[in-house]
Motif scaffolding. Structure first.
Motif, PDB file in Angstrom:
ATOM      1  N   THR A 225       0.830  -1.216   0.000  1.00 38.94           N
ATOM      2  CA  THR A 225       0.000   0.000   0.000  1.00 38.94           C
ATOM      3  C   THR A 225       0.856   1.255   0.000  1.00 38.94           C
ATOM      4  OG1 THR A 225      -1.735  -1.179   1.217  1.00 38.94           O
ATOM      5  CG2 THR A 225      -1.824   1.222   1.211  1.00 38.94           C
ATOM      6  N   TYR A 226       1.784   1.338   0.945  1.00 40.87           N
ATOM      7  CA  TYR A 226       2.646   2.528   1.009  1.00 40.87           C
ATOM      8  C   TYR A 226       3.596   2.588  -0.190  1.00 40.87           C
ATOM      9  CZ  TYR A 226       1.026   3.340   5.759  1.00 40.87           C
ATOM     10  OH  TYR A 226       0.249   3.596   6.865  1.00 40.87           O
ATOM     11  N   GLY A 227       4.025   1.406  -0.676  1.00 41.77           N
ATOM     12  CA  GLY A 227       4.890   1.378  -1.844  1.00 41.77           C
ATOM     13  C   GLY A 227       4.201   1.935  -3.078  1.00 41.77           C
ATOM     14  N   ALA A 228       2.905   1.621  -3.248  1.00 37.94           N
ATOM     15  CA  ALA A 228       2.155   2.156  -4.389  1.00 37.94           C
ATOM     16  C   ALA A 228       2.076   3.672  -4.331  1.00 37.94           C
ATOM     17  CB  ALA A 228       0.748   1.549  -4.418  1.00 37.94           C
ATOM     18  N   LEU A 229       1.806   4.210  -3.146  1.00 40.86           N
ATOM     19  CA  LEU A 229       1.767   5.671  -3.004  1.00 40.86           C
ATOM     20  C   LEU A 229       3.122   6.294  -3.308  1.00 40.86           C
ATOM     21  CD1 LEU A 229      -0.378   6.154   0.241  1.00 40.86           C
ATOM     22  CD2 LEU A 229      -1.034   6.701  -2.103  1.00 40.86           C
ATOM     23  N   PHE A 230       4.174   5.694  -2.798  1.00 42.63           N
ATOM     24  CA  PHE A 230       5.521   6.223  -3.023  1.00 42.63           C
ATOM     25  C   PHE A 230       5.868   6.235  -4.511  1.00 42.63           C
ATOM     26  CE2 PHE A 230      10.016   5.064  -3.708  1.00 42.63           C
ATOM     27  CZ  PHE A 230      10.618   6.219  -3.250  1.00 42.63           C
ATOM     28  N   VAL A 231       5.570   5.137  -5.200  1.00 39.47           N
ATOM     29  CA  VAL A 231       5.918   5.045  -6.616  1.00 39.47           C
ATOM     30  C   VAL A 231       5.093   6.026  -7.439  1.00 39.47           C
ATOM     31  CG1 VAL A 231       5.898   3.531  -8.635  1.00 39.47           C
ATOM     32  CG2 VAL A 231       6.702   2.672  -6.432  1.00 39.47           C
ATOM     33  N   LEU A 251      10.277   0.870 -11.461  1.00 42.81           N
ATOM     34  CA  LEU A 251       9.297   0.771 -10.380  1.00 42.81           C
ATOM     35  C   LEU A 251       7.875   0.888 -10.921  1.00 42.81           C
ATOM     36  CD1 LEU A 251      11.012   2.884  -7.557  1.00 42.81           C
ATOM     37  CD2 LEU A 251      10.650   0.407  -7.569  1.00 42.81           C
ATOM     38  N   GLY A 252       7.691   1.777 -11.905  1.00 42.88           N
ATOM     39  CA  GLY A 252       6.372   1.915 -12.522  1.00 42.88           C
ATOM     40  C   GLY A 252       5.939   0.645 -13.231  1.00 42.88           C
ATOM     41  N   VAL A 253       6.867   0.012 -13.938  1.00 37.82           N
ATOM     42  CA  VAL A 253       6.553  -1.262 -14.585  1.00 37.82           C
ATOM     43  C   VAL A 253       6.168  -2.296 -13.528  1.00 37.82           C
ATOM     44  CG1 VAL A 253       7.513  -3.164 -15.921  1.00 37.82           C
ATOM     45  CG2 VAL A 253       8.012  -0.814 -16.588  1.00 37.82           C
TER      46      VAL A 253
END
Length: 336
Positions: A225-231, A251-253
């Motif tokens: 969850t936090y990783g998605a926001l960061f990316v 990271l986007g891929v």
């Protein structure tokens, strides 16, 4: 630094046309894939034998969203129109009369978009936005039949250059999508508490695969969850800068590859990742194409084989396969 001069250079200083040309090809392939998916349920979505019949499509779309498919609803006629759009998409991908095909492709997709507003979702909106920007851009200046014809007429191969204002709009649009998505997520309690992915896993209407087993690992879901926001916040800003571009593109891929099995949103991640190409410098694009080129893989394998052959027979008097055969025979004789 003069801010006015920097502003003008950003929007209007000539740049290489190759990244935009490469993106045109990928975008055209994605449009063809969308039309192939559409063809499977074309009667349901776009004819008078499906969901919206008679004047219902015009009522749902409203007065300002015109489409000829709101009036032409016979299944055969609709199939002919969609087939025509597919031909235009193929010519646009190949780069034949790209300016004209870009306009026709945008209008054709807009006719599908307005015909059934009840089925419109994120991938459709992204596709229409990018199609509009490509219609305005000189996306046929590289990797196209138009560019090949121009090079022959000119008599010399030259680096194609374009004025980038339409490409900049495409870049800004992608950054705004990521920033707005991440910002709106921050208004929800589940994203800030790190539990949003948990609810996505249990949404049976949208998911592609049953991944409820991940709920047994709440720490991992919190990291997702936090990783998605960061990316997403990072992609909005750090694709612009060369030192961070490669890492955040990867990271986007990874982000969209992770969304793919969780949420059934066809061709959304593919479209978003494809836009990364317009951020690349020409040398970065060349490096990427070299990595993806299967001929480079075969060339490396041949070089490794040649190196092995040279070690077995420095004089190079025998073919590589014969050298390897003799080496095995010698080993067997020694062992005997």
């Amino acid at each position: 630094m003069n801010p006015v001069r920097a502003w003008n250079r950003f929007w209007f200083a000539p740049i290489s046309a190759r990244p935009l040309g490469a993106y045109r090809i990928i975008f055209g392939v994605l449009v063809l894939a969308h039309l192939a998916f559409t063809w499977m349920d074309i009667d349901y979505w776009y004819t008078d034998a499906g969901l919206l019949r008679g004047n219902e499509a015009r009522i749902v779309a409203g007065d300002l969203r015109y489409s000829p498919l709101q009036y032409v609803q016979d299944p055969i006629a609709v199939r002919l129109i969609v087939a025509g759009i597919a031909v235009v998409a193929a010519l646009f991908t190949a780069g034949w009369r790209t300016r004209v095909m870009g306009v026709l492709l945008y209008l054709g997709q807009l006719s599908l978009y307005h015909r059934n507003m009840s089925s419109v979702c994120g991938p459709d909106t992204v596709r229409m936005l990018t199609s509009f920007y490509l219609m305005l851009s000189p996306c046929g200046a590289a990797y196209s039949l138009d560019a090949r014809r121009a090079a022959r007429r000119r008599g010399t191969a030259a680096e194609p250059l374009i004025v980038p204002w339409a490409q900049r709009l495409l870049q800004v649009q992608l950054a705004l999508i990521y920033f707005a998505t991440a910002a709106f997520k921050c208004h929800g309690a589940t994203w800030l508490s790190g539990t949003a992915v948990h609810f996505v896993l249990f949404n049976a209407e949208l998911r592609q695969l049953d991944m409820e087993w991940l709920a047994s690992y709440p720490v991992l879901l919190c990291l997702f969850t936090y990783g998605a926001l960061f990316v997403e916040f990072g992609l909005a800003f750090l694709l612009w800068f060369r030192p961070t571009r490669t890492w955040f593109a990867l990271l986007g891929v990874g982000l969209h590859a992770g969304i793919l099995p969780m949420v059934n949103v066809p061709l959304f991640g593919e479209q978003m990742v494809a836009v990364y190409l317009v951020f690349l410098a020409p040398d970065e694009l060349a490096s990427l194409l070299q990595v993806l080129d299967p001929r480079a893989w075969l060339r490396r394998r041949r070089q490794e084989w040649d190196a092995l052959s040279a070690r077995l027979d420095p004089a190079g008097a025998l073919p590589g396969w014969r050298q390897l055969e003799l080496s095995f025979e010698s080993a067997e004789t020694t062992a005997a």
